[in-house]
Design an enzyme around this catalytic site. Structure first.
Site, PDB file in Angstrom:
ATOM      1  N   ARG A   1       2.732 -16.341  30.122  1.00 50.29           N
ATOM      2  CA  ARG A   1       3.091 -15.702  29.105  1.00 50.29           C
ATOM      3  C   ARG A   1       3.265 -14.238  29.523  1.00 50.29           C
ATOM      4  O   ARG A   1       2.859 -13.845  30.561  1.00 50.29           O
ATOM      5  CB  ARG A   1       1.918 -15.411  28.011  1.00 50.29           C
TER       6      ARG A   1
ATOM      7  N   HIS B   1     -10.012 -17.202  34.017  1.00 53.43           N
ATOM      8  CA  HIS B   1      -9.311 -15.808  34.575  1.00 53.43           C
ATOM      9  C   HIS B   1      -8.419 -15.153  33.575  1.00 53.43           C
ATOM     10  O   HIS B   1      -8.040 -13.970  33.715  1.00 53.43           O
ATOM     11  CB  HIS B   1      -8.455 -16.419  35.729  1.00 53.43           C
TER      12      HIS B   1
ATOM     13  N   THR C   1       1.656 -13.078  33.119  1.00 55.13           N
ATOM     14  CA  THR C   1       1.163 -14.204  33.781  1.00 55.13           C
ATOM     15  C   THR C   1       2.232 -15.105  33.706  1.00 55.13           C
ATOM     16  O   THR C   1       3.092 -15.309  33.311  1.00 55.13           O
ATOM     17  CB  THR C   1      -0.137 -14.613  33.106  1.00 55.13           C
ATOM     18  N   CYS C   2       1.879 -16.203  34.414  1.00 56.23           N
ATOM     19  CA  CYS C   2       2.653 -17.473  34.632  1.00 56.23           C
ATOM     20  C   CYS C   2       2.782 -18.090  33.207  1.00 56.23           C
ATOM     21  O   CYS C   2       3.793 -18.642  33.258  1.00 56.23           O
ATOM     22  CB  CYS C   2       2.192 -18.368  35.749  1.00 56.23           C
TER      23      CYS C   2
ATOM     24  N   GLN D   1      -7.081 -11.107  33.393  1.00 55.59           N
ATOM     25  CA  GLN D   1      -5.792 -10.652  33.288  1.00 55.59           C
ATOM     26  C   GLN D   1      -5.597  -9.807  32.295  1.00 55.59           C
ATOM     27  O   GLN D   1      -4.748  -8.908  32.480  1.00 55.59           O
ATOM     28  CB  GLN D   1      -4.861 -11.837  33.071  1.00 55.59           C
TER      29      GLN D   1
ATOM     30  N   GLY E   1       2.332 -24.164  42.347  1.00 53.99           N
ATOM     31  CA  GLY E   1       2.384 -23.546  40.938  1.00 53.99           C
ATOM     32  C   GLY E   1       1.340 -22.505  41.104  1.00 53.99           C
ATOM     33  O   GLY E   1       0.477 -22.544  41.612  1.00 53.99           O
TER      34      GLY E   1
ATOM     35  N   MET F   1      -4.895 -23.249  35.925  1.00 51.43           N
ATOM     36  CA  MET F   1      -5.933 -23.837  36.587  1.00 51.43           C
ATOM     37  C   MET F   1      -5.766 -23.631  38.093  1.00 51.43           C
ATOM     38  O   MET F   1      -6.525 -24.026  39.121  1.00 51.43           O
ATOM     39  CB  MET F   1      -5.930 -25.407  36.369  1.00 51.43           C
TER      40      MET F   1
END
Length: 425
Positions: A58, A122, A55-56, A126, A195, A199
């Site tokens: 990790r 979310h 993910t963004c 994921q 980004g 959030m």
């Protein structure tokens, strides 16, 4: 620790606390590329059970291996190579967790307690998507599945028994209401997401549900922006066109979390001039912040951060911390219960072997007694107690008093024996 499923568990990765945004961007793996990376881990590290969560915030691998220490070192080398870095340079930003620590970490991640935004809804989705990709790649063995399913159950308890998830949802709702107070109905407004942090997707969905007519996504890494845009049915724009996108947007949400400001005061001033001072509502959801704080001094720029929105939602810091403590308590309970179940499962073969051994001695005693029940009973008792008695004598003869006492305590516990000395007191 014995060689159990838990002792063989290892987690290696980089997250928002351990690493730079640049490293995480370099490590990021698109869903379509995950099968190839898992195949690489199989070939390079000899893994048959592994899951890749990217993910963004990790990028980490959870795996099962007979030698978790060596596996952790190998995974660190592979991740560094994927990021185009020297392993020695990347090692300081990549963490390795094994055994119970890895279980605790996995449960906390699924429960969204290890996120930049605690309770972000979310994250569990994921993790579930990452598990599906591992299954599809044939890397979902029984031992890894036990940990992952335990993490899912933990996350469900956290969400149902604590208020941890209410914070992010209330923050998004507060952002929408504040934007309405400024712009009126949002069906005449355009939005920009800068980004792809925790959030970003939640805010995007909230504003889309409120009627935002067009939403654009941009990020320092174009592939991340394109991925988020696809998920939320928005438009992606290259990051170098940010000033243009800023001028066209009435609502701006940032979730980059980099080391420099994604949006500067000068960029906002320029956008306002070209908008003829039509107001812009800005939400800085980055950790650390993405928007230069001086922007808030501009007359037609209305900048809010997450704390501002929490106060509007009447969910202050005390309430958030109480919810987080309750959620961590649930994680602790679930980890303890999981470890207890696994320990019982790991002991099952020994218990089965003990029962089989006793049954074999019983059959031998019956055969040797020739139908004499009393004789058979004496033979069985003697044979059952022969090895424990010999073991205790051998330990005593060894001269190690501590070992003798430990063996005696173990035998008393195994056979529920009373200590005559204790009963006489």
């Amino acid at each position: 620790m014995t060689d159990t499923a838990v002792s063989r568990l290892v987690v290696v990765g980089a997250n928002h606390r351990s690493s730079s945004l640049a490293l995480r961007d370099a490590l990021f793996v698109e869903d379509a590329a995950v099968p190839g990376v898992l195949a690489l881990l199989r070939d390079r590290c000899g893994l048959t059970q592994a899951m890749l969560l990217s993910t963004c915030d990790r990028v980490e691998v959870m795996a099962v291996d007979a030698d978790p220490g060596a596996c952790g070192a190998a995974l660190t080398r592979v991740l560094a190579e994927l990021a185009g870095m020297d392993p020695a340079d990347a090692a300081g930003q990549i963490y390795t967790l094994t055994g119970e620590d890895a279980v605790h970490h996995g449960f906390a991640v699924a429960a969204s307690l290890d996120s930049q935004i605690i309770g972000e809804p979310h994250v569990l989705g994921q993790v579930k998507a990452a598990w599906r990709l591992a299954r599809d790649a044939g890397m979902a063995g029984a031992e890894l599945e036990a940990v992952v399913q335990g993490a899912f159950a933990c996350a469900k308890r956290v969400r149902s028994e604590t208020a941890i998830a209410q914070g992010p949802v209330s923050v998004a709702s507060s952002a929408v209401q504040t934007a309405r107070d400024l712009h009126g109905d949002l069906d005449r407004t355009r939005g920009l997401i800068v980004g792809t942090g925790d959030m970003a997707e939640l805010m995007a969905e909230a504003f889309q549900a409120a009627g935002l007519i067009r939403l654009t996504v941009t990020a320092p890494r174009d592939t991340l922006a394109e991925g988020l845009a696809r998920r939320i049915d928005a438009h992606a724009m290259p990051f170098d066109r940010l000033p243009e996108a800023l001028r066209a947007s009435d609502v701006v949400v940032t979730a980059v979390g980099g080391r420099t400001y994604a949006i500067t005061l000068e960029q906002v001033r320029d956008a306002l001039r070209k908008r003829r001072q039509r107001p812009i509502f800005l939400v800085d959801a980055g950790i650390p912040g993405d928007i230069e704080p001086a922007v808030n001094r501009e007359e037609n720029a209305f900048l809010y951060d997450l704390d501002d929105l929490e106060h509007i939602a009447l969910s202050g810091r005390a309430g958030r911390e109480a919810a987080a403590r309750a959620a961590w308590d649930v994680v602790g309970q679930e980890v303890a219960a999981f470890l207890k179940r696994r320990a019982a499962r790991d002991a099952a073969p020994a218990i089965t072997a003990l029962r089989d051994h006793a049954d074999a001695l019983r059959a031998e005693a019956l055969a040797a007694a020739g139908g004499d029940a009393d004789k058979a009973t004496r033979l069985l008792v003697n044979r059952l107690l022969h090895e424990p008695s010999r073991f205790l004598r051998d330990v005593a003869e060894g001269g190690d008093e501590d070992a003798r006492r430990a063996a005696e305590v173990l035998l008393r516990r195994l056979f529920a024996l009373h200590d005559d000395k204790e009963s006489d007191r």
